[in-house]
Design an enzyme around this catalytic site. Structure first.
Site, PDB file in Angstrom:
ATOM      1  CB  CYS A   1       4.813  64.023 -21.760  1.00 36.65           C
ATOM      2  SG  CYS A   1       4.161  64.406 -20.134  1.00 36.65           S
ATOM      3  CG  HIS A   2       4.701  61.828 -25.546  1.00 39.96           C
ATOM      4  ND1 HIS A   2       5.026  60.586 -25.052  1.00 39.96           N
ATOM      5  CD2 HIS A   2       3.439  62.092 -25.109  1.00 39.96           C
ATOM      6  CE1 HIS A   2       4.003  60.096 -24.376  1.00 39.96           C
ATOM      7  NE2 HIS A   2       3.033  60.989 -24.373  1.00 39.96           N
TER       8      HIS A   2
ATOM      9  CG  HIS B   1       9.022  71.861  -9.423  1.00 40.55           C
ATOM     10  ND1 HIS B   1       8.951  73.197  -9.087  1.00 40.55           N
ATOM     11  CD2 HIS B   1       8.878  71.808 -10.774  1.00 40.55           C
ATOM     12  CE1 HIS B   1       8.773  73.918 -10.175  1.00 40.55           C
ATOM     13  NE2 HIS B   1       8.734  73.106 -11.215  1.00 40.55           N
TER      14      HIS B   1
ATOM     15  CB  CYS C   1       1.094  65.413 -26.584  1.00 39.14           C
ATOM     16  SG  CYS C   1      -0.682  65.201 -26.790  1.00 39.14           S
TER      17      CYS C   1
ATOM     18  CG  MET D   1      -1.474  58.253 -22.107  1.00 36.80           C
ATOM     19  SD  MET D   1      -0.645  59.469 -23.137  1.00 36.80           S
ATOM     20  CE  MET D   1      -1.842  59.618 -24.458  1.00 36.80           C
TER      21      MET D   1
ATOM     22  CG  HIS E   1      12.532  71.476 -14.019  1.00 35.96           C
ATOM     23  ND1 HIS E   1      12.070  71.654 -15.307  1.00 35.96           N
ATOM     24  CD2 HIS E   1      11.699  72.192 -13.227  1.00 35.96           C
ATOM     25  CE1 HIS E   1      11.004  72.437 -15.292  1.00 35.96           C
ATOM     26  NE2 HIS E   1      10.760  72.789 -14.048  1.00 35.96           N
TER      27      HIS E   1
END
Length: 579
Positions: free
Chosen positions: A85-86, A404, A82, A123, A362
């Site tokens: 992402c969070h 990307h 997780c 999610m 990125h």
């Protein structure tokens, strides 16, 4: 039909509807026009080395009770699945915040549904996919209501405790002591083995397998071409001397608890003098001596976001490149969306130019002139362009969903002149951006053409100055037929579309294997393209070498030591930023 039977019949539909409602409330946004793809979920929900780091449990009386054993298990699951992402502190990164002020208000039952069924906002459906059991879903619903644990900081004291000079500079060779063609060596990441393989590009033989940090993210080469630097996701840097009779580690250090990026000084007069690495945790970068990795200066990246001007506690350093125009490193800070030009001429009086771009920065690479650096702000669907000569932002270019590029690909377009290309994680599109404001002003910093590839899930795109082909991988595409192959375009006839090369089939792997084909990489001559066929650590993997002229397989490299090969970097092309 009895009432109980009717309830059982309609329960899945009701739960799914509740999941959408919970997801919508928690994300606090409308259902997106283009739902998150499986490829994006695979990419964003990657594991973190912080899963194994001990952290303090702060008992929150308002949160559901958790034993220490439950807390530790949930913490491990969170950092494995997780945190990407969070965020480490659950304050939100590419995903939404999951802090107690939000989660306590939702309650355990709502959160269980959200975790189990997922949401269209991205999610994952951790429960219905089988990734988490119902007991683990319940555990995570209670965990995200706890006070987020904070990993330890990692400063100069901690870095120096890990720093080792295995072979001092005065004991290293004064000339190359081996017969290898160093320009055509390949550094191949053996991800889950915590190693790299040095492979002779001429003979296709493994020279040596060298112990490194876990899951090496990139390999970089010093300006002289002598030293190879690799950095693992566990923030361990290994410095390898390619002049030794058998190339091996001469220095190592950990610069944090999680990291992705390393590079060395390349400006004239500073060749091989300094190295730099950036961390995911703690959010910072460190400048080191280029011959020993001795840490000299640490700079934090915590600060305000470029758009809402709000404080962010964990802006990760996503990528770093070395300028060819000035004694500067270009440091890209993910969550704040800022690009830092770090002038290393006098690190005691460090001069940093801050350039506002877009979240979430990125990876990226130089244009063919090496004056302009192009970097993906992936969740913003933009490419930021920095003029390294003038020291300012040249443009923000809108592209497609989740660009990307790796380092991108440079070639001359028949209409637009020099272009730089990026693929996309979230779509099949390939964007060609004009990079010649002097000679082709009308197309500069615009998408001059958008090609259609095989599908989403692209990670790397590559060509070479001596090649007339453009290769696009799709390792994260959910369709095995697509992830097992690559698309190749004829640069002189882009309108003809792409051919598909069945790289996995050419590898001749027997038995069950994931076999995701990743990262095209040319040899120095530009007449061969190498691909990794990446399977799980208990499955067979391989490298496949393709003849760039005929688009036919030229060699297949198999060896029991090729465990989870992912990135592979040609020494010459990496040293000279050829892509």
């Amino acid at each position: 039909m009895t009432a109980l039977a009717r309830l059982k019949r309609h329960l899945p539909v009701a739960m799914a509807a509740l999941a959408l409602a919970v997801g919508s409330a928690l994300a606090q946004e409308k259902k997106p026009e283009h739902p998150t793809t499986e490829a994006e979920i695979k990419y964003q929900a990657g594991g973190s080395p912080l899963a194994g780091v001990e952290m303090y449990q702060d008992i929150n009386p308002k949160a559901p009770p958790m034993s220490k054993a439950e807390f530790d298990k949930a913490r491990q699951i969170y950092f494995e699945r997780c945190a990407g992402c969070h965020g480490v502190l659950r304050k939100g990164a590419t995903g939404k915040p999951l802090t107690p002020d939000i989660t306590l208000a939702r309650g355990t039952e709502y959160l269980k549904v959200f975790i189990k069924y997922g949401s269209p906002m991205g999610m994952p459906n951790w429960g219905t996919s089988g990734e988490l059991t119902d007991a683990e879903v319940d555990l995570m619903a209670r965990y995200v209501q706890q006070t987020p644990p904070t990993p330890p900081e990692f400063g100069m004291k901690e870095m120096k405790a890990t720093w080792k000079v295995l072979v001092p500079p005065d004991r290293r060779p004064t000339r190359k002591m081996n017969g290898y063609n160093l320009d055509n060596l390949f550094s191949t990441t053996l991800r889950d083995a915590g190693q790299i393989a040095l492979i002779d590009g001429d003979t296709k033989k493994i020279i040596s397998v060298i112990r490194t940090g876990y899951a090496v993210h990139i390999s970089r080469v010093s300006a002289s071409g002598r030293y190879l630097f690799v950095i693992g996701r566990d923030a361990k840097i290994n410095m390898i001397d390619l002049w030794m009779e058998k190339p091996d580690n001469v220095a190592e250090i950990r610069v944090g608890l999680e990291a992705r990026s390393v590079d060395t000084s390349k400006y004239h007069g500073f060749e091989d003098k300094l190295a730099i690495a950036g961390s995911y945790w703690p959010p910072q970068f460190v400048i080191m001596k280029g011959d020993t990795l001795e840490p000299l200066k640490i700079v934090a990246t915590r600060g305000m976001t470029v758009d809402t001007q709000e404080y962010h506690p964990e802006p990760r350093v996503a990528s770093i490149v070395a300028s060819h125009f000035k004694p500067e490193f270009v440091v890209n800070v993910k969550e704040t969306g800022k690009i830092l030009l770090v002038n290393y001429q006098d690190i005691d009086n460090l001069n940093i130019t801050e350039i506002g771009a877009a979240r979430f920065l990125h990876d990226g690479g130089w244009d063919a002139s090496k004056r302009y650096f192009l970097v993906a702000a992936n969740q913003s669907n933009k490419i930021a362009v920095v003029d390294a000569k003038e020291g300012k932002r040249a443009a923000l270019v809108d592209v497609d969903k989740i660009p990307h590029p790796g380092r991108g690909a440079n070639f001359v377009h028949p209409k637009c002149g020099p272009v730089w290309a990026t693929g996309h994680l979230g779509s099949e599109k390939i964007a060609l951006i004009g990079t010649d404001p002097a000679g082709h002003k009308a197309y500069a910093w615009k998408v001059c053409e958008m090609l259609d590839g095989q599908g989403g899930g692209n990670l790397f795109i590559k060509t070479h100055p001596k090649s007339r082909h453009l290769y696009v991988d799709t390792p994260l595409n959910p369709d095995a037929k697509v992830s097992h192959s690559v698309a190749v375009f004829d640069i002189d006839n882009l309108k003809a579309g792409f051919k598909v090369l069945p790289i996995f089939d050419w590898a001749g792997i027997k038995g069950e294997a994931a076999g995701r084909v990743v990262q095209p990489e040319y040899n120095k001559a530009g007449d061969e393209v190498w691909f990794a066929v990446w399977s799980a650590k208990n499955q067979e993997s391989a490298l496949v070498v393709v003849d760039d002229r005929t688009l036919k397989p030229k060699a297949v490299i198999k060896d029991p030591r090729l465990v989870t090969p992912t990135g592979h970097f040609n020494i010459y092309n990496t040293q000279h930023d050829v892509y």
